[in-house]
Motif scaffolding. Structure first.
Motif, PDB file in Angstrom:
ATOM      1  N   ALA B  45       0.842  -1.203   0.000  1.00 41.67           N
ATOM      2  CA  ALA B  45       0.000   0.000   0.000  1.00 41.67           C
ATOM      3  C   ALA B  45       0.879   1.256   0.000  1.00 41.67           C
ATOM      4  O   ALA B  45       0.618   2.221  -0.730  1.00 41.67           O
ATOM      5  CB  ALA B  45      -0.925  -0.009   1.213  1.00 41.67           C
ATOM      6  N   ARG B  46       1.922   1.211   0.809  1.00 43.66           N
ATOM      7  CA  ARG B  46       2.844   2.350   0.884  1.00 43.66           C
ATOM      8  C   ARG B  46       3.536   2.561  -0.474  1.00 43.66           C
ATOM      9  O   ARG B  46       3.669   3.676  -0.956  1.00 43.66           O
ATOM     10  CB  ARG B  46       3.881   2.079   1.970  1.00 43.66           C
ATOM     11  CG  ARG B  46       4.633   3.312   2.443  1.00 43.66           C
ATOM     12  CD  ARG B  46       5.494   2.957   3.636  1.00 43.66           C
ATOM     13  NE  ARG B  46       6.325   1.783   3.375  1.00 43.66           N
ATOM     14  CZ  ARG B  46       7.546   1.822   2.864  1.00 43.66           C
ATOM     15  NH1 ARG B  46       8.074   2.974   2.537  1.00 43.66           N
ATOM     16  NH2 ARG B  46       8.242   0.721   2.677  1.00 43.66           N
ATOM     17  N   GLN B  47       3.920   1.443  -1.066  1.00 44.53           N
ATOM     18  CA  GLN B  47       4.575   1.488  -2.379  1.00 44.53           C
ATOM     19  C   GLN B  47       3.631   2.088  -3.417  1.00 44.53           C
ATOM     20  O   GLN B  47       4.007   2.933  -4.229  1.00 44.53           O
ATOM     21  CB  GLN B  47       4.993   0.052  -2.768  1.00 44.53           C
ATOM     22  CG  GLN B  47       5.456  -0.146  -4.193  1.00 44.53           C
ATOM     23  CD  GLN B  47       6.859   0.408  -4.422  1.00 44.53           C
ATOM     24  OE1 GLN B  47       7.531   0.824  -3.487  1.00 44.53           O
ATOM     25  NE2 GLN B  47       7.266   0.445  -5.682  1.00 44.53           N
ATOM     26  N   TRP B  48       2.385   1.631  -3.381  1.00 44.29           N
ATOM     27  CA  TRP B  48       1.341   2.111  -4.298  1.00 44.29           C
ATOM     28  C   TRP B  48       1.239   3.634  -4.214  1.00 44.29           C
ATOM     29  O   TRP B  48       1.306   4.340  -5.222  1.00 44.29           O
ATOM     30  CB  TRP B  48       0.019   1.444  -3.916  1.00 44.29           C
ATOM     31  CG  TRP B  48      -1.171   1.727  -4.779  1.00 44.29           C
ATOM     32  CD1 TRP B  48      -1.497   2.915  -5.351  1.00 44.29           C
ATOM     33  CD2 TRP B  48      -2.193   0.802  -5.140  1.00 44.29           C
ATOM     34  NE1 TRP B  48      -2.679   2.798  -6.042  1.00 44.29           N
ATOM     35  CE2 TRP B  48      -3.122   1.510  -5.928  1.00 44.29           C
ATOM     36  CE3 TRP B  48      -2.433  -0.535  -4.865  1.00 44.29           C
ATOM     37  CZ2 TRP B  48      -4.267   0.924  -6.446  1.00 44.29           C
ATOM     38  CZ3 TRP B  48      -3.579  -1.123  -5.379  1.00 44.29           C
ATOM     39  CH2 TRP B  48      -4.477  -0.417  -6.171  1.00 44.29           C
ATOM     40  N   ALA B  49       1.091   4.139  -2.980  1.00 43.44           N
ATOM     41  CA  ALA B  49       0.882   5.577  -2.789  1.00 43.44           C
ATOM     42  C   ALA B  49       2.111   6.397  -3.181  1.00 43.44           C
ATOM     43  O   ALA B  49       1.990   7.573  -3.524  1.00 43.44           O
ATOM     44  CB  ALA B  49       0.507   5.853  -1.339  1.00 43.44           C
ATOM     45  N   SER B  50       3.278   5.756  -3.138  1.00 44.87           N
ATOM     46  CA  SER B  50       4.510   6.501  -3.422  1.00 44.87           C
ATOM     47  C   SER B  50       4.750   6.662  -4.928  1.00 44.87           C
ATOM     48  O   SER B  50       5.602   7.438  -5.345  1.00 44.87           O
ATOM     49  CB  SER B  50       5.703   5.797  -2.785  1.00 44.87           C
ATOM     50  OG  SER B  50       5.987   4.604  -3.495  1.00 44.87           O
ATOM     51  N   LEU B  51       3.998   5.923  -5.738  1.00 41.78           N
ATOM     52  CA  LEU B  51       4.260   5.923  -7.179  1.00 41.78           C
ATOM     53  C   LEU B  51       3.613   7.074  -7.941  1.00 41.78           C
ATOM     54  O   LEU B  51       4.065   7.443  -9.017  1.00 41.78           O
ATOM     55  CB  LEU B  51       3.777   4.598  -7.795  1.00 41.78           C
ATOM     56  CG  LEU B  51       4.614   3.353  -7.516  1.00 41.78           C
ATOM     57  CD1 LEU B  51       3.943   2.127  -8.109  1.00 41.78           C
ATOM     58  CD2 LEU B  51       6.013   3.507  -8.099  1.00 41.78           C
ATOM     59  N   GLY B  52       2.542   7.618  -7.394  1.00 39.54           N
ATOM     60  CA  GLY B  52       1.748   8.598  -8.144  1.00 39.54           C
ATOM     61  C   GLY B  52       2.408   9.962  -8.269  1.00 39.54           C
ATOM     62  O   GLY B  52       3.172  10.378  -7.390  1.00 39.54           O
TER      63      GLY B  52
END
Lengths: 100, 211
Positions: B45-52
């Protein structure tokens, strides 16, 4: 379609039934764990652990075990070929000396 | 004000927990401040949010160690909604604690026999958690549904064996969900491409909040 539905439901029921004993074992073990006891097996009366010997089992035990009679190793290390008779060496009764 | 806690939980990996948690959080963020607590050591989830390129609509935090419902209500009281993204294991402290702390447990489940079999322990854990968390409501969410597949169509019948209600709203198998993860956004941020997926998430939220 009906087959898939039935098969899927049946597989879930089967998996559920298989997990049931595991869950029961787990829940049964938990109170013991909480009480700090190690699970112990109830004491059996003397002789209770012995299984009555079955006829087949005792017969199998009594039956003489047949051991394969060892044939002496050939005296020569020369390998036998299809057209060649194996050298019996010094053996008195070799298994096979002459071709049939 | 107490935060409303939703846990997305399933012991089976690859069931779509993070995808549901992140899009659910984005949908909830339209209703009030929302935080996603990433309890999975994998940190997806953290990785997901960091990509945008744009900020994710919900705050995403990772949390380890000991915590309970009180901790969540104290630390995240500023948020109206808290979404717990649980690790793929029921043996971890995090998943069991999430069930004990949450108001709603959502269990994404794939239309596959293997996933069904692997999830059979969940109802037992939910019943166990209810002993300390009486307000807990749990729902199965059909995920990655393929409407033309016989297996997908058979799922609702098979799920009757679970003793956990199934949401009417289901999530279809759509590439846009994976695309959103890759872009670090939610399906709500993808405009027309994400409309159908966003409608599915909205239906889940409406059904859960209305429950």
């Amino acid at each position: 379609m009906t087959t898939t539905k039935d098969k899927l439901s049946a597989s879930v029921r089967q998996a559920k039934a298989a997990q049931q004993p595991e869950a029961e074992t787990r829940s049964a073990a938990e109170p013991e764990k909480a009480a700090g006891k190690t699970p112990t097996t109830p004491k059996k009366p003397a002789g209770a652990g012995r299984k009555p010997a079955t006829k087949a089992a005792s017969a199998a035990r009594k039956a003489p075990t047949r051991t394969r009679k060892e044939t002496p190793a050939p005296a020569t290390d020369k390998p036998a070929t299809a057209n060649e008779v194996r050298d019996s060496g010094t053996a008195l009764f070799p298994e096979r000396v002459w071709p049939d | 004000m107490a935060t409303h806690i939703t846990a997305v939980v399933n012991q089976k990996g690859g069931a779509g927990k993070t995808t549901l948690a992140m899009n659910l959080a984005a949908g909830l963020a339209r209703r009030g401040d929302t935080v996603v607590i990433d309890l999975d050591p994998q940190g997806s989830a953290r990785q997901w949010a960091s990509l945008g390129n744009a900020p994710f609509p919900a705050t995403v935090k990772q949390m380890f160690g000991d915590w309970d419902a009180q901790t969540l209500h104290k630390d995240f009281r500023a948020f109206r909604y808290t979404v717990l993204d649980c690790p793929p294991s029921l043996d971890s402290h995090a998943s069991l604690q999430a069930l004990r702390a949450c108001d709603i447990a959502l269990i994404p489940i794939l239309p596959s026999p293997v996933d069904l079999w692997a999830s059979l322990r969940l109802p037992l854990e939910i019943a166990e958690a209810r002993k300390v968390n009486r307000r807990l409501k749990a729902f199965l969410v059909l995920n990655q549904v393929e409407p033309r597949s016989a297996l997908s169509a058979s799922m609702r019948d098979a799920l009757k064996e679970f003793d956990v209600p199934v949401l009417e709203a289901a999530i279809r198998r759509r590439a846009i969900y994976r695309g959103a993860a890759l872009d670090g956004v939610s399906v709500y941020q993808l405009g027309r491409r994400g409309t159908l997926a966003a409608a599915e998430i909205e239906a889940v939220i409406d059904e859960v909040i209305g429950s």
